[in-house]
Motif scaffolding. Structure first.
Motif, PDB file in Angstrom:
ATOM      1  N   GLN A  61       0.827  -1.201   0.000  1.00 54.92           N
ATOM      2  CA  GLN A  61       0.000   0.000   0.000  1.00 54.92           C
ATOM      3  C   GLN A  61       0.863   1.253   0.000  1.00 54.92           C
ATOM      4  OE1 GLN A  61      -3.650   0.020  -0.040  1.00 54.92           O
ATOM      5  NE2 GLN A  61      -2.936   2.002  -0.801  1.00 54.92           N
ATOM      6  N   GLU A  62       1.971   1.232   0.748  1.00 57.20           N
ATOM      7  CA  GLU A  62       2.872   2.384   0.772  1.00 57.20           C
ATOM      8  C   GLU A  62       3.503   2.623  -0.593  1.00 57.20           C
ATOM      9  OE1 GLU A  62       5.659   1.607   3.841  1.00 57.20           O
ATOM     10  OE2 GLU A  62       4.301   2.150   5.479  1.00 57.20           O
ATOM     11  N   VAL A  63       3.884   1.539  -1.276  1.00 58.38           N
ATOM     12  CA  VAL A  63       4.452   1.672  -2.626  1.00 58.38           C
ATOM     13  C   VAL A  63       3.437   2.309  -3.561  1.00 58.38           C
ATOM     14  CG1 VAL A  63       5.222   0.370  -4.651  1.00 58.38           C
ATOM     15  CG2 VAL A  63       6.082  -0.231  -2.390  1.00 58.38           C
ATOM     16  N   SER A  99      12.386  -5.715  -3.435  1.00 53.16           N
ATOM     17  CA  SER A  99      11.530  -6.232  -2.363  1.00 53.16           C
ATOM     18  C   SER A  99      10.208  -5.475  -2.291  1.00 53.16           C
ATOM     19  CB  SER A  99      12.257  -6.145  -1.020  1.00 53.16           C
ATOM     20  OG  SER A  99      12.656  -4.812  -0.748  1.00 53.16           O
ATOM     21  N   ASP A 100      10.246  -4.145  -2.461  1.00 56.42           N
ATOM     22  CA  ASP A 100       9.009  -3.357  -2.449  1.00 56.42           C
ATOM     23  C   ASP A 100       8.164  -3.652  -3.690  1.00 56.42           C
ATOM     24  OD1 ASP A 100      10.006  -2.308  -0.154  1.00 56.42           O
ATOM     25  OD2 ASP A 100      10.105  -0.228  -0.840  1.00 56.42           O
ATOM     26  N   TRP A 104       4.213  -5.241  -3.863  1.00 57.50           N
ATOM     27  CA  TRP A 104       3.088  -4.651  -4.599  1.00 57.50           C
ATOM     28  C   TRP A 104       2.557  -5.619  -5.653  1.00 57.50           C
ATOM     29  CZ3 TRP A 104       1.939  -3.508  -9.660  1.00 57.50           C
ATOM     30  CH2 TRP A 104       0.797  -2.741  -9.854  1.00 57.50           C
ATOM     31  N   ILE A 105       3.456  -6.273  -6.389  1.00 54.63           N
ATOM     32  CA  ILE A 105       3.037  -7.175  -7.463  1.00 54.63           C
ATOM     33  C   ILE A 105       2.130  -8.274  -6.929  1.00 54.63           C
ATOM     34  CG2 ILE A 105       3.877  -8.951  -9.054  1.00 54.63           C
ATOM     35  CD1 ILE A 105       6.324  -7.138  -9.544  1.00 54.63           C
ATOM     36  N   VAL A 129       4.595 -14.066  -8.428  1.00 55.97           N
ATOM     37  CA  VAL A 129       5.372 -13.350  -9.431  1.00 55.97           C
ATOM     38  C   VAL A 129       6.414 -12.507  -8.703  1.00 55.97           C
ATOM     39  CG1 VAL A 129       5.336 -11.730 -11.359  1.00 55.97           C
ATOM     40  CG2 VAL A 129       3.372 -13.241 -10.971  1.00 55.97           C
ATOM     41  N   GLN A 130       7.646 -12.535  -9.191  1.00 55.70           N
ATOM     42  CA  GLN A 130       8.690 -11.737  -8.559  1.00 55.70           C
ATOM     43  C   GLN A 130       9.589 -11.100  -9.615  1.00 55.70           C
ATOM     44  OE1 GLN A 130      10.941 -13.332  -5.328  1.00 55.70           O
ATOM     45  NE2 GLN A 130       9.242 -14.577  -4.557  1.00 55.70           N
ATOM     46  N   VAL A 131      10.258 -10.021  -9.216  1.00 55.58           N
ATOM     47  CA  VAL A 131      11.215  -9.342 -10.085  1.00 55.58           C
ATOM     48  C   VAL A 131      12.533  -9.170  -9.340  1.00 55.58           C
ATOM     49  CG1 VAL A 131       9.445  -8.114 -11.399  1.00 55.58           C
ATOM     50  CG2 VAL A 131      10.434  -7.047  -9.365  1.00 55.58           C
ATOM     51  N   GLU A 132      13.593  -8.976 -10.110  1.00 50.36           N
ATOM     52  CA  GLU A 132      14.893  -8.648  -9.556  1.00 50.36           C
ATOM     53  C   GLU A 132      15.573  -7.681 -10.512  1.00 50.36           C
ATOM     54  OE1 GLU A 132      16.204  -8.611  -6.967  1.00 50.36           O
ATOM     55  OE2 GLU A 132      18.341  -8.974  -6.971  1.00 50.36           O
TER      56      GLU A 132
END
Length: 253
Positions: A61-63, A99-100, A104-105, A129-132
């Motif tokens: 939510q902060e993102v 990480s943020d 959110w994702i 789902v993740q990103v780097e």
């Protein structure tokens, strides 16, 4: 050659053949064990996101709130020389840690897709789902449940190279594909994507096919705001686990 010598020679040949066969069998078995372990292992950068935890929901939510504030913030700038051009702000930027972005994702993206009016949906086989961000690449990974091996969960990931070209377009190319930690061909990934039906959006699916064929997809990196302004991305760099984005806010023109 005597009969006894022929017998000894035949025995040696049989022992040699058996030894070679056993060696090949052991090599193939060891190879499959290595491949299997690579496929089952998650990428080194993969970290589980606990969507149900209050901290994950708070970060997500902060993102979302921070990005919305940055996009709509009043900024200093000026019009183009000679008049009649668009007003443009001074450049401004934002740095997003992976990480943020992952919080959110996983906590907010599915709901955002449902309310955005887009036909894009995540298939039920995808659980996370993740990103780097790093080494000039953006890695995107999905944990999906396959049909074989009792529906085992595998992590499918792809690296993308994104650059803003001289015309201000965002060009995206596919830099590599992996299942777990095993590199695979684009053709194998294409088959997986088609089976999962990752998107109901025909235009998005066509872009995926272009990337998998080794092509480059161009996107105009502009976000239209409700007050008539627009935010244009003018620079992007992935490094050290963060995505650094440079933007300008425009109006008119």
């Amino acid at each position: 050659m005597t009969r006894a010598g022929s017998v000894r020679r035949a025995r040696r040949l049989r022992r040699w053949a058996v030894g070679v066969g056993l060696g090949l069998a052991l090599a193939v078995t060891a190879g499959w064990l290595v491949v299997g372990s690579l496929v089952r292992a998650a990428p080194p950068w993969w970290r589980s996101v606990r969507v149900g935890e209050a901290q994950t929901q708070r970060i997500a939510q902060e993102v979302e709130n921070s990005v919305a504030t940055l996009l709509h913030m009043a900024r200093e700038g000026g019009g183009a020389s000679g008049g009649g051009g668009a007003w443009r702000s001074e450049p401004w930027g934002v740095s997003i840690p992976a990480s943020d972005a992952n919080a959110w994702i996983n906590a907010r993206l599915p709901r955002w897709l449902e309310t955005s009016g887009s036909d894009l949906r995540l298939p039920s086989e995808i659980g996370e789902v993740q990103v780097e961000f790093g080494e000039g690449r953006v890695w995107v990974g999905v944990a999906y449940r396959g049909e074989g091996e009792g529906g085992a969960v595998r992590v499918l990931s792809a690296a993308f190279v994104a650059r803003i070209d001289g015309d201000g377009m965002l060009g995206v190319e596919l830099g590599g594909v992996r299942v777990g930690r095993l590199a695979i061909s684009r053709g194998m990934l294409s088959g997986v994507v088609e089976r999962l039906g990752v998107s109901g959006d025909a235009e998005a699916m066509e872009a995926v096919r272009v990337l998998l064929s080794g092509g480059r997809v161009g996107v105009e990196p502009v976000i239209d705001l409700e007050d008539g302004r627009r935010v244009r991305v003018t620079g992007m760099r992935a490094r050290g686990g963060r995505l650094e984005v440079t933007c300008v806010t425009e109006h008119g023109g």
